[in-house]
Scaffold this active site. Structure first.
Site, mmCIF file in Angstrom:
data_model
loop_
_atom_site.group_PDB
_atom_site.id
_atom_site.type_symbol
_atom_site.label_atom_id
_atom_site.label_comp_id
_atom_site.label_asym_id
_atom_site.label_seq_id
_atom_site.Cartn_x
_atom_site.Cartn_y
_atom_site.Cartn_z
ATOM 1 N N ASP A 37 0.838 -1.200 0.000
ATOM 2 C CA ASP A 37 0.000 0.000 0.000
ATOM 3 C C ASP A 37 0.873 1.250 0.000
ATOM 4 O OD1 ASP A 37 -2.957 1.066 0.701
ATOM 5 O OD2 ASP A 37 -1.476 2.251 1.807
ATOM 6 N N TYR A 91 3.239 9.752 -0.460
ATOM 7 C CA TYR A 91 4.363 9.195 0.305
ATOM 8 C C TYR A 91 5.703 9.401 -0.405
ATOM 9 C CZ TYR A 91 0.446 6.602 2.447
ATOM 10 O OH TYR A 91 -0.747 6.243 3.028
ATOM 11 N N LYS A 138 -2.571 5.881 -4.285
ATOM 12 C CA LYS A 138 -3.667 6.829 -3.973
ATOM 13 C C LYS A 138 -3.404 8.174 -4.620
ATOM 14 C CE LYS A 138 -3.577 4.678 0.604
ATOM 15 N NZ LYS A 138 -2.154 4.563 0.912
ATOM 16 N N HIS A 146 -7.371 9.635 -2.113
ATOM 17 C CA HIS A 146 -6.747 9.555 -0.786
ATOM 18 C C HIS A 146 -7.611 10.200 0.308
ATOM 19 C CE1 HIS A 146 -2.441 9.246 1.062
ATOM 20 N NE2 HIS A 146 -3.363 8.948 1.960
HETATM 21 N N1 LIG Z 1 -5.318 6.384 3.621
HETATM 22 C C1 LIG Z 1 -4.761 7.145 4.525
HETATM 23 O O1 LIG Z 1 -5.099 8.323 4.713
HETATM 24 C C2 LIG Z 1 -3.665 6.567 5.355
HETATM 25 C C3 LIG Z 1 -3.214 7.256 6.497
HETATM 26 C C4 LIG Z 1 -2.193 6.668 7.247
HETATM 27 C C5 LIG Z 1 -1.677 5.436 6.889
HETATM 28 N N2 LIG Z 1 -2.124 4.797 5.759
HETATM 29 C C6 LIG Z 1 -1.583 3.484 5.337
HETATM 30 O O2 LIG Z 1 -1.674 2.583 6.428
HETATM 31 C C7 LIG Z 1 -0.387 2.037 6.698
HETATM 32 C C8 LIG Z 1 -0.251 1.703 8.166
HETATM 33 O O3 LIG Z 1 -0.521 2.840 8.979
HETATM 34 P P1 LIG Z 1 0.603 3.600 9.823
HETATM 35 O O4 LIG Z 1 1.909 3.403 9.177
HETATM 36 O O5 LIG Z 1 0.129 4.985 10.029
HETATM 37 O O6 LIG Z 1 0.515 2.913 11.253
HETATM 38 P P2 LIG Z 1 0.605 1.428 11.882
HETATM 39 O O7 LIG Z 1 0.826 0.414 10.836
HETATM 40 O O8 LIG Z 1 -0.570 1.307 12.784
HETATM 41 O O9 LIG Z 1 1.862 1.556 12.818
HETATM 42 C C9 LIG Z 1 3.164 1.713 12.336
HETATM 43 C C10 LIG Z 1 4.053 1.958 13.556
HETATM 44 O O10 LIG Z 1 3.974 0.827 14.424
HETATM 45 C C11 LIG Z 1 5.275 0.259 14.591
HETATM 46 N N3 LIG Z 1 5.120 -1.191 14.560
HETATM 47 C C12 LIG Z 1 4.849 -1.976 13.485
HETATM 48 N N4 LIG Z 1 4.798 -3.275 13.835
HETATM 49 C C13 LIG Z 1 5.033 -3.320 15.163
HETATM 50 C C14 LIG Z 1 5.128 -4.383 16.087
HETATM 51 N N5 LIG Z 1 4.959 -5.649 15.721
HETATM 52 N N6 LIG Z 1 5.391 -4.073 17.378
HETATM 53 C C15 LIG Z 1 5.565 -2.782 17.771
HETATM 54 N N7 LIG Z 1 5.486 -1.737 16.936
HETATM 55 C C16 LIG Z 1 5.228 -1.999 15.633
HETATM 56 C C17 LIG Z 1 6.109 0.784 13.447
HETATM 57 O O11 LIG Z 1 7.473 0.933 13.871
HETATM 58 P P3 LIG Z 1 8.742 0.553 12.940
HETATM 59 O O12 LIG Z 1 8.430 0.954 11.522
HETATM 60 O O13 LIG Z 1 9.819 1.404 13.558
HETATM 61 O O14 LIG Z 1 8.959 -0.917 13.106
HETATM 62 C C18 LIG Z 1 5.502 2.151 13.182
HETATM 63 O O15 LIG Z 1 6.019 3.119 14.090
HETATM 64 C C19 LIG Z 1 0.558 3.143 6.214
HETATM 65 O O16 LIG Z 1 1.886 2.715 6.082
HETATM 66 C C20 LIG Z 1 -0.114 3.545 4.927
HETATM 67 O O17 LIG Z 1 0.174 2.605 3.912
HETATM 68 C C21 LIG Z 1 -3.111 5.348 4.999
#
Ligand SMILES: NC(=O)c1ccc[n+]([C@@H]2O[C@H](COP(=O)([O-])OP(=O)(O)OC[C@H]3O[C@@H](n4cnc5c(N)ncnc54)[C@H](OP(=O)(O)O)[C@@H]3O)[C@@H](O)[C@H]2O)c1
Length: 274
Positions: free
Chosen positions: A46, A51, A76, A109
């Site tokens: 994704d 990004y 997106k 998005h």
């Molecule tokens: N459509 C939208 O508006 C929108 C908005 C935000 C995000 N997104 C998408 O959703 C994806 C995921 O969301 P997100 O990146 O915001 O947040 P997330 O996946 O909820 O959390 C990522 C964070 O959690 C940590 N993490 C991951 N696995 C872990 C584990 N097993 N134990 C402890 N900590 C862990 C990561 O650290 P490390 O990387 O340091 O390991 C990072 O700091 C994004 O990458 C993006 O593709 C979309």
């Protein structure tokens, strides 16, 4: 990664229920991070124009040697690319950066409601799908009112709405609306960016299940039926976040998870993002 579940979208195509998010993965690191994810078994990536790392995603796909049709790719539309002609050209830009002839899923998005052009922008995505640039089209961060306008005023029901969703913010109202219209729910920030992983309810379930807190949260998403796209740049987390199909949360466990709903968003409200 043992065999992962999938969700069939309203247009008949199939999306792996677990994907890998690359928000905030630096462009220069993206190729290697995504390659590690593909090696760990993810087959769904994704990304987004916002990004700035689509090129790295494409480079990883090519370097992996995995056939293109075995990897599900989402990107997106950027917020400054709304409008019929601009959105059509913007999709072409993504394909050029990814060096792909199509993406599996192209999303608006954010609705950017004050611009009042998301309906027109959606018709551009309908064109992109008809033209073969995207197999499926969907939206992200659409509120019930925004979805209702698309349903009333256009031909195509979005295949997906990708929204902020985690145990502190489980989005029951939107999930019910999605179910009613056969729109798949995709959860962004599924781990609340790590904020809830030391919650005693979750650490307790992790201990009971012999799993990590993140695995418990990701399993909860699967059992709700969400498509889920955790992000990590940490090699052991990239792998452990895939190990979620060999256990199950029972009804009591799911009730404990439900108790974590406190209505807390970590991202902006879609109506304020303009
Ligand atoms: N459509 C939208 O508006 C929108 C908005 C935000 C995000 N997104 C998408 O959703 C994806 C995921 O969301 P997100 O990146 O915001 O947040 P997330 O996946 O909820 O959390 C990522 C964070 O959690 C940590 N993490 C991951 N696995 C872990 C584990 N097993 N134990 C402890 N900590 C862990 C990561 O650290 P490390 O990387 O340091 O390991 C990072 O700091 C994004 O990458 C993006 O593709 C979309």
């Amino acid at each position: 990664m043992s065999s992962q579940p999938s969700v069939t979208l309203n247009d008949g195509s199939v999306i792996p229920q677990l994907g890998f998010g690359v928000f905030k993965v630096p462009p220069e690191d993206t190729r290697d991070v995504v390659l590690a994810a593909l090696e760990a078994g993810y087959r769904h990536i994704d990304t987004a124009q916002m990004y700035g790392n689509e090129a790295g995603v494409g480079a990883a796909i090519r370097a992996s040697g995995i056939p293109r049709d075995e990897i599900y790719v989402t990107t997106k539309l950027n917020n400054d690319k709304h409008g019929y002609d601009t959105a059509r050209w913007a999709c072409e830009g993504s394909l050029q950066r990814l060096k792909l002839s199509y993406v599996d899923l192209f999303l608006i998005h954010w609705p950017m409601p004050l611009r009042k052009d998301y309906v027109q922008t959606w018709t551009a995505l309908e064109w992109v799908k008809a033209d073969g640039g995207a197999t499926s089209i969907g939206v992200s961060n659409f509120q019930p009112a925004h979805l209702t306008r698309l349903l009333d005023e256009t031909e195509t029901v979005p295949a997906v709405n990708q929204i902020e969703l985690h145990p502190n913010f489980p989005q029951a109202e939107l999930r019910a609306l999605h179910t009613e219209h056969n729109i798949a729910t995709e959860a962004w920030s599924p781990l609340a960016r790590g904020a809830l992983l030391d919650d005693p309810s979750i650490t307790g379930l992790a201990e009971k299940c012999g799993k990590t807190p993140a695995q418990v949260v990701l399993r909860w998403h699967l059992q709700l039926g969400n498509v889920v796209i955790p992000k990590s740049v940490t090699p052991e987390r990239i792998v452990s976040n895939t190990q979620i199909v060999d256990f199950e949360l029972d009804d009591d466990d799911m009730a404990i998870m439900k108790g974590l709903d406190n209505g807390t968003r970590i991202g902006p409200h879609p109506n304020d993002m303009n």
